[in-house]
Motif scaffolding. Structure first.
Motif, mmCIF file in Angstrom:
data_model
loop_
_atom_site.group_PDB
_atom_site.id
_atom_site.type_symbol
_atom_site.label_atom_id
_atom_site.label_comp_id
_atom_site.label_asym_id
_atom_site.label_seq_id
_atom_site.Cartn_x
_atom_site.Cartn_y
_atom_site.Cartn_z
ATOM 1 N N ALA A 58 3.377 -8.452 -5.194
ATOM 2 C CA ALA A 58 3.724 -7.418 -4.208
ATOM 3 C C ALA A 58 3.127 -7.756 -2.846
ATOM 4 C CB ALA A 58 3.214 -6.056 -4.686
ATOM 5 N N GLN A 59 1.917 -8.275 -2.831
ATOM 6 C CA GLN A 59 1.280 -8.629 -1.562
ATOM 7 C C GLN A 59 2.016 -9.775 -0.867
ATOM 8 O OE1 GLN A 59 -2.937 -8.854 -1.096
ATOM 9 N NE2 GLN A 59 -3.367 -7.685 -2.951
ATOM 10 N N LEU A 60 2.432 -10.764 -1.654
ATOM 11 C CA LEU A 60 3.153 -11.894 -1.067
ATOM 12 C C LEU A 60 4.497 -11.455 -0.486
ATOM 13 C CD1 LEU A 60 2.311 -14.558 -3.778
ATOM 14 C CD2 LEU A 60 1.726 -14.737 -1.340
ATOM 15 N N LEU A 61 5.206 -10.595 -1.203
ATOM 16 C CA LEU A 61 6.477 -10.084 -0.696
ATOM 17 C C LEU A 61 6.272 -9.309 0.604
ATOM 18 C CD1 LEU A 61 8.278 -8.882 -3.954
ATOM 19 C CD2 LEU A 61 9.046 -10.690 -2.406
ATOM 20 N N GLU A 62 5.222 -8.496 0.622
ATOM 21 C CA GLU A 62 4.940 -7.697 1.810
ATOM 22 C C GLU A 62 4.636 -8.582 3.018
ATOM 23 O OE1 GLU A 62 1.881 -4.117 3.233
ATOM 24 O OE2 GLU A 62 1.858 -4.855 1.164
ATOM 25 N N LYS A 63 4.053 -9.749 2.776
ATOM 26 C CA LYS A 63 3.692 -10.665 3.852
ATOM 27 C C LYS A 63 4.851 -11.592 4.241
ATOM 28 C CE LYS A 63 -1.214 -10.669 2.579
ATOM 29 N NZ LYS A 63 -1.675 -9.956 3.808
ATOM 30 N N GLY A 64 6.006 -11.394 3.608
ATOM 31 C CA GLY A 64 7.179 -12.143 4.008
ATOM 32 C C GLY A 64 7.435 -13.427 3.242
ATOM 33 N N TYR A 65 6.704 -13.670 2.180
ATOM 34 C CA TYR A 65 6.929 -14.866 1.389
ATOM 35 C C TYR A 65 8.053 -14.629 0.386
ATOM 36 C CZ TYR A 65 2.635 -16.648 3.382
ATOM 37 O OH TYR A 65 1.685 -17.084 4.268
ATOM 38 N N GLN A 66 8.758 -15.682 0.057
ATOM 39 C CA GLN A 66 9.820 -15.595 -0.941
ATOM 40 C C GLN A 66 9.230 -15.952 -2.309
ATOM 41 O OE1 GLN A 66 12.696 -18.355 0.751
ATOM 42 N NE2 GLN A 66 13.942 -16.637 1.466
ATOM 43 N N ILE A 67 9.592 -15.181 -3.305
ATOM 44 C CA ILE A 67 9.132 -15.481 -4.646
ATOM 45 C C ILE A 67 10.338 -15.547 -5.577
ATOM 46 C CG2 ILE A 67 6.833 -14.481 -4.338
ATOM 47 C CD1 ILE A 67 7.762 -12.041 -5.895
ATOM 48 N N LYS A 68 10.345 -16.580 -6.390
ATOM 49 C CA LYS A 68 11.454 -16.813 -7.313
ATOM 50 C C LYS A 68 10.885 -16.936 -8.723
ATOM 51 C CE LYS A 68 15.048 -20.199 -8.495
ATOM 52 N NZ LYS A 68 15.610 -21.516 -8.139
ATOM 53 N N GLN A 69 11.305 -16.031 -9.603
ATOM 54 C CA GLN A 69 10.840 -16.103 -10.994
ATOM 55 C C GLN A 69 11.578 -17.223 -11.701
ATOM 56 O OE1 GLN A 69 11.338 -12.455 -13.191
ATOM 57 N NE2 GLN A 69 9.721 -12.978 -14.665
#
Length: 286
Positions: A273-284
């Motif tokens: 959640a923190q990474l998404l909030e900071k604008g990073y893309q996450i791919k499971q």
């Protein structure tokens, strides 16, 4: 729902054709790293691990864990931890908790055929870790976890292994559990003990298929409200300390694989959640 032992052991339920794993690729621009949730202790039936973890490990230059496992297992640090989990000032558990709480520990010891004097000089954290060890042994969940498996591979390969926190910091978090809420912490630990096997199986199954909602429900759920101090110190504080380091890794030329307890990834304060909030893309990853 029981939380204390589940959190200590973490960090639903059906596998589908679209099943994924608890491993993510984090990216911003051209830079990437792998971020995986782990289970710190498994049973033999949980092996082999999901193939995506090995694939990610094979592609990375640096393995990053919560702390330096080799140093943590150093006999001197093992002794330090044991010492910190017992009262050295003459107090006993009976002096620290209410009579009813101490009697609950006595009752548990009798049921498990454990001499009650095993617990007499333990801190609440010592009681919790001992109860967890007993319950894991009963459930046959005693195999090394994901962290240790890849740590051993990295050592054999001569690959660098880094820690997000020092051994001193790690020991402080573990041995300080329950301080200021000794009775509630111990009573919840003993309540959890009756459901440890069932709950851990749900957690492991959810981890294996990357079921974030199930992991969050099993490990976190109402913990911020029911155990705010434990939640804040074991999860939120550490996540916040780790986040700048993870972000910095995205600026290095090396490819990192970061492995932390699964509980650190999920929920509103989790790393994802923190990474998404900071604008990073996450791919499971599958």
């Amino acid at each position: 729902m029981n939380k204390v032992l589940c959190l200590l052991a973490a960090a639903l339920l059906s596998v589908t054709a679209e099943a994924r794993t608890s491993l993510w690729q984090v990216s911003k621009g051209a830079q990437t790293l792998y971020l995986g949730g782990t289970i710190h202790v498994l049973s033999k039936s949980d092996l082999p691990l999901p193939a995506s973890f090995q694939k990610a490990f094979d592609k990375t230059d640096v393995l990053v864990l919560e702390t330096d496992i080799k140093e943590l297992m150093n006999p001197d640090n093992s002794l330090r931890m044991l010492t910190a989990l017992t009262y050295a000032d003459g107090r006993t558990l009976k002096d620290v908790v209410q009579p009813a709480t101490y009697q609950a520990v006595v009752d548990y010891a009798q049921v498990e055929s454990v001499p009650v004097n095993v617990f007499e000089r333990m801190t609440p954290a010592g009681v919790a870790l001992t109860v967890l060890s007993i319950e894991l042994a009963k459930a046959g969940i005693q195999h090394e976890g994901v962290d240790k498996i890849f740590h051993n591979q990295a050592v054999l390969d001569g690959r660098p292994v880094l820690g997000l926190e020092s051994v001193d910091q790690h020991l402080s978090y573990v041995t300080g559990m329950g301080q200021g809420a000794e009775d509630d912490f111990i009573l919840q630990t003993l309540e959890d003990a009756r459901k440890t096997h069932e709950s851990l199986r749900k957690i492991i199954n959810a981890w294996r298929i990357g079921d974030q909602p199930a992991l969050e429900a099993e490990v976190i759920d109402n913990m911020p409200q029911d155990y705010p101090q434990l939640y804040a110190r074991l999860l939120v504080e550490r996540n916040n300390n780790w986040m700048p380091q993870i972000i910095q890794m995205l600026d290095t030329p090396e490819q990192e694989l970061v492995l932390v307890g699964a509980a650190h990834l999920v929920g509103p304060d989790g790393l994802l959640a923190q990474l998404l909030e900071k604008g990073y893309q996450i791919k499971q990853l599958p």
